[in-house]
Design an enzyme around this catalytic site. Structure first.
Site, PDB file in Angstrom:
ATOM      1  N   GLU A 129      15.240  -6.213 -11.219  1.00 14.89           N
ATOM      2  CA  GLU A 129      14.492  -5.036 -10.777  1.00 14.89           C
ATOM      3  C   GLU A 129      15.116  -4.536  -9.468  1.00 14.89           C
ATOM      4  O   GLU A 129      15.379  -5.339  -8.580  1.00 14.89           O
ATOM      5  CB  GLU A 129      13.014  -5.377 -10.537  1.00 14.89           C
ATOM      6  CG  GLU A 129      12.206  -4.114 -10.271  1.00 14.89           C
ATOM      7  CD  GLU A 129      10.703  -4.379 -10.133  1.00 14.89           C
ATOM      8  OE1 GLU A 129      10.274  -5.542 -10.257  1.00 14.89           O
ATOM      9  OE2 GLU A 129       9.989  -3.411  -9.893  1.00 14.89           O
ATOM     10  N   GLY A 273      10.101 -11.286  -1.839  1.00 21.65           N
ATOM     11  CA  GLY A 273       9.206 -12.442  -1.958  1.00 21.65           C
ATOM     12  C   GLY A 273       9.378 -13.187  -3.275  1.00 21.65           C
ATOM     13  O   GLY A 273       9.563 -14.400  -3.299  1.00 21.65           O
ATOM     14  N   MET A 275       9.795 -12.428  -7.977  1.00 21.79           N
ATOM     15  CA  MET A 275      10.037 -11.460  -9.047  1.00 21.79           C
ATOM     16  C   MET A 275       9.377 -11.933 -10.338  1.00 21.79           C
ATOM     17  O   MET A 275       9.537 -13.084 -10.747  1.00 21.79           O
ATOM     18  CB  MET A 275      11.551 -11.306  -9.230  1.00 21.79           C
ATOM     19  CG  MET A 275      11.940 -10.377 -10.360  1.00 21.79           C
ATOM     20  SD  MET A 275      11.400  -8.668 -10.056  1.00 21.79           S
ATOM     21  CE  MET A 275      11.058  -8.140 -11.730  1.00 21.79           C
ATOM     22  N   HIS A 309       0.126 -12.839  -7.505  1.00 18.26           N
ATOM     23  CA  HIS A 309       0.665 -11.492  -7.722  1.00 18.26           C
ATOM     24  C   HIS A 309       1.667 -11.488  -8.887  1.00 18.26           C
ATOM     25  O   HIS A 309       1.552 -10.669  -9.810  1.00 18.26           O
ATOM     26  CB  HIS A 309       1.334 -11.022  -6.430  1.00 18.26           C
ATOM     27  CG  HIS A 309       1.923  -9.653  -6.497  1.00 18.26           C
ATOM     28  ND1 HIS A 309       1.273  -8.537  -6.039  1.00 18.26           N
ATOM     29  CD2 HIS A 309       3.113  -9.217  -6.988  1.00 18.26           C
ATOM     30  CE1 HIS A 309       2.041  -7.475  -6.237  1.00 18.26           C
ATOM     31  NE2 HIS A 309       3.172  -7.864  -6.816  1.00 18.26           N
ATOM     32  N   GLU A 310       2.624 -12.399  -8.845  1.00 18.35           N
ATOM     33  CA  GLU A 310       3.648 -12.396  -9.907  1.00 18.35           C
ATOM     34  C   GLU A 310       3.021 -12.747 -11.251  1.00 18.35           C
ATOM     35  O   GLU A 310       3.372 -12.169 -12.284  1.00 18.35           O
ATOM     36  CB  GLU A 310       4.797 -13.363  -9.580  1.00 18.35           C
ATOM     37  CG  GLU A 310       5.463 -13.145  -8.232  1.00 18.35           C
ATOM     38  CD  GLU A 310       5.847 -11.716  -7.926  1.00 18.35           C
ATOM     39  OE1 GLU A 310       6.149 -10.958  -8.860  1.00 18.35           O
ATOM     40  OE2 GLU A 310       5.816 -11.338  -6.728  1.00 18.35           O
ATOM     41  N   HIS A 313       1.247  -9.783 -12.716  1.00 19.08           N
ATOM     42  CA  HIS A 313       2.176  -8.796 -13.281  1.00 19.08           C
ATOM     43  C   HIS A 313       2.395  -9.027 -14.777  1.00 19.08           C
ATOM     44  O   HIS A 313       2.813  -8.111 -15.490  1.00 19.08           O
ATOM     45  CB  HIS A 313       3.550  -8.897 -12.604  1.00 19.08           C
ATOM     46  CG  HIS A 313       3.750  -7.975 -11.446  1.00 19.08           C
ATOM     47  ND1 HIS A 313       3.403  -6.649 -11.463  1.00 19.08           N
ATOM     48  CD2 HIS A 313       4.308  -8.180 -10.217  1.00 19.08           C
ATOM     49  CE1 HIS A 313       3.731  -6.083 -10.307  1.00 19.08           C
ATOM     50  NE2 HIS A 313       4.279  -6.992  -9.534  1.00 19.08           N
ATOM     51  N   GLU A 332       2.660  -1.951  -9.121  1.00 17.35           N
ATOM     52  CA  GLU A 332       2.589  -2.638  -7.827  1.00 17.35           C
ATOM     53  C   GLU A 332       1.255  -2.442  -7.115  1.00 17.35           C
ATOM     54  O   GLU A 332       0.672  -3.396  -6.611  1.00 17.35           O
ATOM     55  CB  GLU A 332       3.770  -2.221  -6.930  1.00 17.35           C
ATOM     56  CG  GLU A 332       5.137  -2.626  -7.471  1.00 17.35           C
ATOM     57  CD  GLU A 332       5.268  -4.117  -7.766  1.00 17.35           C
ATOM     58  OE1 GLU A 332       4.413  -4.926  -7.341  1.00 17.35           O
ATOM     59  OE2 GLU A 332       6.252  -4.490  -8.445  1.00 17.35           O
TER      60      GLU A 332
HETATM   61  N1  B3K Z   1       8.595  -6.494  -8.509  1.00 18.04           N
HETATM   62  C1  B3K Z   1       9.228  -7.272  -7.486  1.00 18.04           C
HETATM   63  C2  B3K Z   1       9.950  -6.465  -6.463  1.00 18.04           C
HETATM   64  C3  B3K Z   1      11.292  -6.010  -6.885  1.00 18.04           C
HETATM   65  C4  B3K Z   1      12.014  -5.353  -5.732  1.00 18.04           C
HETATM   66  C5  B3K Z   1      13.288  -4.747  -6.142  1.00 18.04           C
HETATM   67  N2  B3K Z   1      14.031  -4.216  -5.012  1.00 18.04           N
HETATM   68  C6  B3K Z   1       8.278  -8.189  -6.794  1.00 18.04           C
HETATM   69  C7  B3K Z   1       6.860  -7.828  -6.879  1.00 18.04           C
HETATM   70  O1  B3K Z   1       6.407  -6.810  -6.433  1.00 18.04           O
HETATM   71  O2  B3K Z   1       6.126  -8.572  -7.449  1.00 18.04           O
HETATM   72 ZN    ZN Z   2       4.673  -6.772  -7.522  1.00 16.91          ZN
END
Ligand code: B3K
Ligand code: ZN
Length: 911
Positions: A129, A273, A275, A309-310, A313, A332
């Site tokens: 990402e 942090g 992914m 958080h992850e 997602h 996000e």
């Molecule tokens: N989705 C990723 C962040 C990606 C950043 C790319 N430059 C982490 C997160 O928000 O959970």
């Molecule tokens: Zn995120």
């Protein structure tokens, strides 16, 4: 219009309005990797299909930093051409369905940008990402192209015993044949279609903690946390957080784990942090590894949030993803909202929930409000960008989460006063409509509104969506008028929003305002709105929609104190001309803990602003007044308030937040005033701090729960204040005790707090303490980051911090290529230490420009983050302003900047 150019030619501005569906769909992807640090070979076999909904056109695949060896269409050599970085294929089979095979190589060990495939500590990791997959193979690297992936990894077994990718492991073993001695393979099949940005692979020497769980529906799942050998003793908290996340998402939103295996892998080289790659989350070690000896309470709580958080997602982002990157907040903002709610729901009591809310609002105000008022301001759903990585911002994340929170508030009803049930219904409809799709912020808002047809949100949806399209922080101005004869009280509201880049005239926002009225003696008053039949209770939600409007309350016997925006129901700036007495009433009595804290902040802010103005003309009384100090004493000594809340109330507004209230900023003066206020509190409350320290210093066996973390925080604050007072009184007792506590501490929170108390008090014992800390933790990367950060973030007394920072960069443990280490020194100085960074000689800015340029050649994403440290330069007073302008100009003058840094710097210089 920005005129940018990179090595490939003019830089393109990408616009939301230009969105077009892809000309082809990719149904399946079969990837085979021969992993080698210097030359990794990637065989990519795809099946493609023309999108019948768009006009026939050639196929343009994205690629970057790849060596292309072969392209076959249906097994036959095919003609292709390169257009910039894109691989273009024409004359494709007439029926529009075909197989495409592409063979490329890349050099992971040379990849210092940490995007695409890279090597860290002899292991392979990926970060795709937003647009990193194109650095692995040629592809339609956009989130609305979702495919089924099969991935085979082949590598030397001794060097890379663990081979991981998304989904389920379907085959593994030794590789046969000449040249394959000592090599093995693993094949992974992901049962879910996904966009390329969620692809991941990991290969290396790793160990894992495992946990089997059974979900509510009776399905078994395997949870794994992979780390380097030697870090296993730091994985328990991450695993507990993961299990809690699985349970919470099922309980609160009915969203179960949809995978047999869910893996987290930690790496110490990571740009951010963590992914959320499908089934294979990759994390910065900072957000995985913790034990009581190495991690603080803040680390523990961050790990819980980031793991949550992850994991969240997996539904909000992975099952339903973004149609294009302008919709980033769709996943996000929503997922930050969900992780905030998760952490709150794990809190044992209402007070701990309020503490979490205050902490979240503090982040919003100190980071997002300045962004919304500066050159990088953009709507939650931006209209254009040059480099998407620059738009992973506090606006997309934290303001986006506030927008989702307002939706929850606006679907509240009398049976569901917080809107939690209504919002959960909206989520259910969102998944019913869009599971498996790539959608827009409009689709999300529509689902929440449609599931709650009688709600304020449904009624006001088109206007509400201005939160997505208009940038800037709205200002809500309120005035109160008490009519003794009529026994009524009227609140008049007006809203406005300052111009932001590209947006001058803003339409009124929908602003949900929770408010209550408190009597002068502190009692909560029943509120009855004029013309309504009966009182509506002592707290009520009003929804502002007009440029100005008023509310009149009847049957009010005395002039009340309004408690406006309880719980911070909207991300706005609220102006109300409170008297000090009114604020003291709210601080002592407001039933809403958020506004109780807010009253204390307003009082402190007022003193700071008066002192800054007074020190400018050297007249007038400065500092904190007696009433404030007495109020702080009452809070500190309060018999029932909990320690975490007390610590928040007693923390003065940050220098950044104070700066935001001023039109012209002298960072040195702000720093001096805030330090003087801190010293004043230290001396005036000396006995109270001693009491607080003694009463909170012992907390038994270490547990990272909110209650005991709050006690440690208050004990740490007390120690810091006692060391500060000791310096002013030339007393060595408390520094001595602090040093002893530092040495004897049974956990990192107490140890780090004692060390920073010595440092911020400017005490000589800080030097031996730092040396001891380094030798004790020299093998713990994350603790060394703290050691670096504490010194780069130290209070400047006579300009010593910048030379110390330059020395730290020459320390054998410093590595510019490692983002955590770079952040611990450079960002701690440039972004988090305004009193030391903003020097009258401009040397801090000179240092900043050197580091931006140096980092840009290594890692543009990290460099672009650092570039933002001078976003607010136009507000600076002289001589800072000119020096900052010169430093930005020096960066802008480079011809070899990345798009990332170029975009930030051009915006900073734009009129
Ligand atoms: N989705 C990723 C962040 C990606 C950043 C790319 N430059 C982490 C997160 O928000 O959970
Ligand atoms: Zn995120």
């Amino acid at each position: 219009m920005l005129q940018l150019r990179d090595a490939e030619g003019p830089t393109t501005v990408i616009r939301r309005a230009d969105y077009a569906a892809p000309a082809y769909w990719i149904d399946t992807v079969n990837l085979t990797f021969d992993l080698d640090p210097l030359k990794t070979r990637v065989l990519n076999k795809m099946t493609l299909r023309r999108n019948p909904d768009v006009a026939a056109q050639c196929l343009k695949l994205d690629g970057e930093e790849l060596n292309l060896a072969r392209v076959l269409v249906n097994g036959q050599g095919a003609s292709f051409k390169m257009e910039g970085k894109q691989l273009v294929l024409d004359n494709l089979p007439a029926d529009g369905t075909f197989e495409l095979e592409i063979f490329t190589t890349c050099a992971p060990v040379k990849n210092t940008s940490l995007t695409g495939l890279y090597v860290s500590n002899d292991s392979f990791f990926t970060q795709c990402e937003a647009e990193g997959f194109r650095r692995i193979t040629y592809f339609l690297d956009r989130p609305d192209v979702m495919a089924s992936y099969t991935v085979t990894l082949r590598a030397d077994k001794r060097k890379y015993p663990v081979l991981l990718s998304n989904g389920n492991l379907v085959a593994s073993g030794a590789l046969a044949g000449v040249g394959n001695e000592g090599r093995h393979f693993a094949t992974w099949v992901d049962p879910h279609k996904k966009p390329s940005y969620l692809f991941a692979l990991v290969a290396g020497q790793l160990v894992c903690r495992e946990q089997r769980i059974t979900s509510r529906g009776g399905k078994d799942h395997l949870l794994q946390v992979y780390v380097r050998p030697g870090d296993m003793d730091k994985t328990e908290h991450a695993m507990n957080s993961l299990m809690a996340s699985v349970v919470w998402d099922e309980a609160r939103f009915g969203l179960p784990l949809d995978l047999e295996r869910f893996m987290i892998v930690a790496t110490s080289d990571f740009n951010m942090g963590a992914m959320e790659n499908k089934g294979l989350n990759i994390f910065n070690t900072k957000y995985v590894l913790a034990n009581q000896a190495t991690a603080t309470d803040a680390d523990y709580s961050n790990i819980e949030s980031v793991v949550g958080h992850e994991y969240f997602h997996n539904w909000t982002g992975n099952r339903i993803t973004c149609r294009d990157w302008f919709q980033l907040s769709l996943k996000e903002g929503l997922t930050v909202f969900r992780d905030q709610e998760f952490s709150m729901d794990l809190c044992a009591d209402a007070s701990a929930r309020a503490v979490k809310r205050i902490e979240d609002v503090r982040v919003l105000r100190t980071a997002q409000f300045p962004e919304d008022a500066g050159p990088m301001a953009h709507p939650v759903r931006p209209d254009s960008y040059i480099e998407i990585n620059n738009f992973y911002t506090v606006t997309i994340y934290e303001k986006g989460a506030e927008v989702v929170r307002m939706m929850q508030t606006l679907v509240a009803s009398s049976n569901d006063p917080m809107g939690r049930e209504g919002f959960a219904k909206g989520m259910t409809l969102y998944f019913a409509r869009h599971d498996g799709q790539a959608v827009t912020c409009d689709d999300f808002a529509q689902a929440i509104a449609d599931a709650n047809p009688d709600s304020a949100l449904a009624r006001l949806l088109p206007q509400f969506k201005r939160w997505y399209s208009q940038a800037g922080t709205p200002r809500l101005q309120a005035t109160g008028h008490y009519d003794a004869a009529a026994r009524s009280y009227t609140l008049n509201f007006s809203q406005s929003c300052a111009a932001t880049p590209g947006q001058s005239d803003k339409e009124p926002f929908v602003i949900p305002v929770n408010l209550g009225l408190v009597s002068a003696s502190g009692a909560a008053l029943l509120m009855q709105v004029q013309d309504s039949a009966a009182p509506s209770g002592d707290s009520h939600l009003f929804v502002m929609t007009q440029a100005s409007e008023s509310i009149t309350f009847v049957n009010i016997d005395e002039e009340p104190v309004p408690s406006i925006l309880r719980g911070f129901t909207a991300p706005v700036l609220l102006d109300f001309d409170y008297s000090d007495t009114q604020l003291l009433t709210l601080l002592a009595n407001d039933p809403d803990p958020f506004n109780r804290w807010e009253a204390g902040q307003r009082l402190a802010l007022r003193s700071a602003i008066h002192s800054i103005a007074a020190s400018a003309d050297t007249t007038g009384a400065t500092g904190l007044n007696d009433a404030y100090i007495e109020a702080m004493r009452s809070v500190l000594r309060h018999p029932t308030l909990d320690a975490a809340f007390k610590e928040l109330v007693l923390t003065l507004p940050s220098e950044t937040y104070i700066a935001e209230q001023l039109d012209v900023v002298d960072p040195q003066r702000i720093h001096a005033v805030r330090e003087a206020m801190r010293a004043q509190l230290a001396t005036a409350l000396a006995e109270d701090w001693q009491w607080a320290f003694e009463a909170h210093k012992d907390n038994g066996a270490y547990r990272p729960d909110a209650l005991s973390a709050g006690r440690r925080a208050l004990a740490g604050m007390a120690l810091s204040q006692l060391c500060l007072a000791a310096r002013d009184n030339a007393d060595s007792v408390w520094p001595g005790k602090t040093y002893q506590r530092f040495k004897d501490a049974g956990n990192m929170t107490d140890r780090a707090n004692a060390l920073s108390a010595l440092l911020s008090g400017g005490h000589a014992l800080a030097t031996p303490a730092l040396a001891r800390f380094h030798s004790q933790f020299k093998n713990e990367e994350l603790v060394l980051d703290k050691w670096f950060a504490m010194q780069a973030g130290a209070c400047d007394r006579g300009g010593q911090v910048l030379p110390a920072v330059r020395q730290l960069m020459a320390h054998p443990d410093f590595q510019l290529r490692n983002p955590n280490r770079a952040r611990s020194v450079i960002f701690s100085y440039c972004n988090a230490n305004p009193g030391a960074f903003h020097r009258t000689d401009g040397a801090g800015y000179q240092f900043w420009s050197e580091r931006v340029i140096e980092l840009d050649s290594i890692n543009p994403q990290v460099a672009a983050r650092l570039a933002r440290a001078l976003d607010r330069w136009k507000k600076l007073a002289e001589p800072y302003r000119s020096a900052a302008r010169d430093a930005i100009g020096r960066v802008a003058g480079r011809s070899d900047l990345s798009n990332d840094v170029r975009e930030v710097i051009s915006r900073a210089l734009a009129d």
